[in-house]
Motif scaffolding. Structure first.
Motif, PDB file in Angstrom:
ATOM      1  N   ASN A 106      50.571  28.991 -48.253  1.00 41.60           N
ATOM      2  CA  ASN A 106      51.397  27.982 -47.571  1.00 41.60           C
ATOM      3  C   ASN A 106      51.108  28.085 -46.076  1.00 41.60           C
ATOM      4  O   ASN A 106      51.515  29.048 -45.425  1.00 41.60           O
ATOM      5  N   GLY A 166      56.594  36.729 -49.269  1.00 47.13           N
ATOM      6  CA  GLY A 166      57.244  37.476 -48.182  1.00 47.13           C
ATOM      7  C   GLY A 166      56.321  38.568 -47.698  1.00 47.13           C
ATOM      8  O   GLY A 166      56.252  39.639 -48.307  1.00 47.13           O
ATOM      9  N   VAL A 208      51.834  32.872 -50.232  1.00 44.95           N
ATOM     10  CA  VAL A 208      51.406  33.628 -49.059  1.00 44.95           C
ATOM     11  C   VAL A 208      51.470  32.734 -47.827  1.00 44.95           C
ATOM     12  O   VAL A 208      50.879  31.644 -47.824  1.00 44.95           O
TER      13      VAL A 208
END
Ligand SMILES: O=C[C@H](O)COP(=O)(O)O
Length: 248
Positions: A9, A211, A232
């Motif tokens: 992302n 995260g 990610v």
């Protein structure tokens, strides 16, 4: 056996030109990956990204969409628009959209329904804040999100749905949940979805961890029983790092 998904992302990073240059290098690095590979560039890059990824195993996803097909919603993109440029996946309910853009479980639910109605696979983000975690409310928060976000979906929807468990305190902070902790929470999510729908659908659904995933964390995470991949952020911006994550 669930096939892993590694999705990058990019959030509000990269121009169309940078997107094409990235994909041209990245596609060769990941052509033999076992996992499904998804990139989520900014909306303005989607058309170029789909073209650059054509004929490869790299899929392009949107980071958000509206739930209506058209209308007076300035600045928004509809499911039909995404479909028309070849988008098959969309991230829904990312914590940054919930935090900064008034995304609620109600709008998330409408968006999930709209995605399925239009044949787009949603990647639904859920997760707790640090304060919720420290006060022992992680499971209650996740249960509330799942109940509201998934209301009215069918078992068939759930089988293709992708969920990303993203503890908000671990996003962009360099802090990751330990692989064991993330796996336990993901198991909780799967069990909850089994209760809300059925075991078969919950077992088919892919649940990713997001995260602060990095090249040196992914292997341990992917060894866990219930972690089916990663969403990610920061580490997907560099071709080298994200290629290493995809080829864990
Ligand atoms: O969508 C991705 C997540 O928000 C994770 O971002 P991060 O890898 O930069 O922590």
């Amino acid at each position: 056996m669930r096939r892993a998904i590694i999705s990058g992302n990019w959030k509000m990073n990269k121009t169309p030109e940078e997107t094409v240059a990235y994909i041209n290098e990245f596609k060769n690095n990941v052509k033999d990956a076992d996992a499904e590979v998804i990139l989520c560039p900014p909306a303005i890059c989607l058309t170029e990204a789909v073209k650059a990824a054509e004929g490869t195993n790299v899929k392009i996803a949107a980071q958000n969409m509206h739930y209506k097909e058209s209308g007076a919603f300035t600045g928004e993109l509809s499911p039909l628009m995404l479909k028309s440029v070849g988008i098959e996946h969309v991230v829904i309910g990312h914590s940054e959209r919930r935090q900064y853009f008034n995304e609620t479980d109600e709008t998330v639910n409408l968006k999930l329904k709209a995605a399925f109605e239009n044949g787009i696979i949603p990647i639904l983000c859920v997760g707790e804040t640090l304060e919720e975690r420290e006060s022992g409310r992680t499971e209650a928060v996740l249960e509330g999100q799942l109940k509201e976000d998934l209301a009215g979906l069918t078992s068939e929807n759930v089988k293709t749905l992708v969920v990303a468990y993203e503890p908000i305190w671990a996003i962009g902070t360099g802090k990751t949940a330990s692989a064991e902790d993330a796996n336990d929470t993901i198991k909780f999510i799967r069990n909850k979805v089994a209760e809300l729908f059925d075991t078969e659908s919950a077992e088919a659904m892919r649940i990713l961890y997001g995260g602060s995933v990095k090249p040196n964390t992914i292997k341990g995470q992917m060894e866990m029983s219930d972690i089916d991949g990663g969403l990610v952020g920061g580490a997907s911006l560099k071709v080298e790092d994200f290629s290493a994550i995809v080829n864990y």
